[in-house]
Design an enzyme around this catalytic site. Sequence first.
Site, PDB file in Angstrom:
ATOM      1  N   GLY A 281       1.070  -1.098  -0.031  1.00  0.00           N
ATOM      2  CA  GLY A 281      -0.022  -0.053   0.165  1.00  0.00           C
ATOM      3  C   GLY A 281       0.777   1.115   0.105  1.00  0.00           C
ATOM      4  O   GLY A 281       1.065   1.890  -0.953  1.00  0.00           O
ATOM      5  N   ARG A 317      -1.753  10.620  10.709  1.00  0.00           N
ATOM      6  CA  ARG A 317      -0.422  10.061  11.036  1.00  0.00           C
ATOM      7  C   ARG A 317       0.203  10.896  12.154  1.00  0.00           C
ATOM      8  O   ARG A 317       0.795  10.169  12.995  1.00  0.00           O
ATOM      9  CB  ARG A 317       0.403   9.546   9.859  1.00  0.00           C
ATOM     10  N   TYR A 321       0.667   8.628  15.469  1.00  0.00           N
ATOM     11  CA  TYR A 321       2.000   8.051  15.478  1.00  0.00           C
ATOM     12  C   TYR A 321       3.320   8.919  15.952  1.00  0.00           C
ATOM     13  O   TYR A 321       4.481   8.489  15.802  1.00  0.00           O
ATOM     14  CB  TYR A 321       2.367   7.183  14.191  1.00  0.00           C
ATOM     15  N   CYS A 347      -9.692  20.844  18.374  1.00  0.00           N
ATOM     16  CA  CYS A 347      -9.607  21.076  19.997  1.00  0.00           C
ATOM     17  C   CYS A 347      -9.054  19.834  20.543  1.00  0.00           C
ATOM     18  O   CYS A 347      -9.424  19.097  21.516  1.00  0.00           O
ATOM     19  CB  CYS A 347     -10.958  21.295  20.518  1.00  0.00           C
TER      20      CYS A 347
HETATM   21  C1  LIG Z   1      -1.982  -2.642   5.788  1.00  0.00           C
HETATM   22  C2  LIG Z   1      -1.727  -3.978   5.160  1.00  0.00           C
HETATM   23  C3  LIG Z   1      -1.180  -3.777   3.899  1.00  0.00           C
HETATM   24  C4  LIG Z   1      -0.299  -2.821   3.501  1.00  0.00           C
HETATM   25  O1  LIG Z   1       0.565  -2.245   4.428  1.00  0.00           O
HETATM   26  P1  LIG Z   1       1.715  -1.184   3.642  1.00  0.00           P
HETATM   27  O2  LIG Z   1       2.448  -1.091   4.987  1.00  0.00           O
HETATM   28  O3  LIG Z   1       0.806   0.049   3.355  1.00  0.00           O
HETATM   29  O4  LIG Z   1       2.258  -1.711   2.610  1.00  0.00           O
HETATM   30  C5  LIG Z   1      -1.035  -5.144   3.329  1.00  0.00           C
HETATM   31  N1  LIG Z   1      -1.685  -6.378   3.924  1.00  0.00           N
HETATM   32  C6  LIG Z   1      -2.220  -6.078   5.016  1.00  0.00           C
HETATM   33  C7  LIG Z   1      -2.993  -7.540   5.289  1.00  0.00           C
HETATM   34  C8  LIG Z   1      -2.511  -5.044   5.501  1.00  0.00           C
HETATM   35  O5  LIG Z   1      -3.443  -5.127   6.709  1.00  0.00           O
END
Ligand SMILES: *Cc1c(COP(=O)(O)O)cnc(C)c1O
Length: 426
Positions: A281, A317, A321, A347
């Site tokens: 992702g 984020r 985090y 707030c």
């Molecule tokens: C969040 C997630 C991803 C993607 O993770 P990235 O760090 O964005 O690459 C892939 N597989 C599963 C099962 C996830 O929960």
Amino acid sequence: MKTKNNPNNKHPFVDLETIQNLSQHYPTPFHLYDEKGIRQTARDLYKAFSWNQGFKEFFAVKATPNPAILRILKEEGCGVDCATDVELMMSRTVGFREHEISFTSNDTGASEFVYAREIGAMINLDAYEDIAFLEANAGLPKCLSLRYNPGGVFELGSDIMDHPEESKFGMTKAQLFQGYRELKEKGVESFGLHAFLASNTVTNAYYPTLAAQLFELAVEIKEEIGIELDFINLSGGIGVDYSPNNQQNDIFAIGEGVRKQYEAILEPAGLGQIAIYTELGRFMLAPHGHLITRVLHRKKTYRQYVGVDASAVNLLRPAMYDAYHHITNLSNPDGAEEVVDVVGSLCENNDKFAKHRSLPQPRIGDFLVIHDTGAHGFSMGYNYNGRLRSAEILLHEDGSEQVIRRAETPEDYFATLYGYSMDREN
Ligand SMILES: *Cc1c(COP(=O)(O)O)cnc(C)c1O
């Protein structure tokens, strides 16, 4: 292993003039995506793994759940990875079908399994206990994947990368083997193995190290149970360097690293037919998104505050985090450096995009680019303080723009309430 440290490497993919023009039609804040960059990253990934016959990337929809983005990735040969029924529905509307869709969920409701079975998605089970649950509620498909959690810590050399033993995901090795045995007896014919053991890694060693572990497991599974896996899913976890050092992963080195392990472990064991899957992702999308925001206010108390029109609802984020996101002042790039906190309007004192950050002086009205927001950016948004979700805009390769999601209106916010409609007069 890491690429050269280049402090001046974090440049926006748009210029001030483009942003000024866009802002005439679409008020800030908005998320902006770069189609050219998205396609290039997808092509590089496929090239890096072209040595593997069945290689496929299943983009993690949760990172950037927008059909226009998913369509681009589909055109580049990617599938999708979903965790919920709504993500499955979105993938269907884009035209993804059956084995282009993987369903890697956890703590899953029966109706979601039923839907995943109905549309023929490839199911990846998170828990040993899910086998009985799936069978009872939706029946077992012919093809199933199981998610592994080795426990302990995940190390690269002397660096601890993550703590699988603290992770709620996946099943133990004993459960994994028991699971494959039972599934084979119950007539499942095609099997996959999945693991996600470290998040946002910026090292070319993560995938090859993970791959070696899973490849050795695949050999054991063949020897002990007589199952030859059809695919191994390396999942997500290849990260991006959010800092201005910009020590990015080299996907070609990563692909080669996985190939070496494949040739050393799987091929001699007669498992050279196994397809490699990924579920990236962040790596696919993060660098290709910007959050564009404008300075509304300056305030001086014990620190210098720069109030912008975006807030944590647009990008969680940093608040969640304490994550670093680089910021470029597009309007005043040569301004004198000033140490400021860049804050939103919630707030909540954690609503800060930057703390003690040195920036070319941000003046009221300046356009700021918040970098690397293309994944886990808009998608983690929410509506705290009655703040509304922003628009998402796609910059095409020819420079034209397309609004791929409009900004929310107060009417949207009221739409799920019974008996009270939006009243602009009162
Ligand atoms: C969040 C997630 C991803 C993607 O993770 P990235 O760090 O964005 O690459 C892939 N597989 C599963 C099962 C996830 O929960």
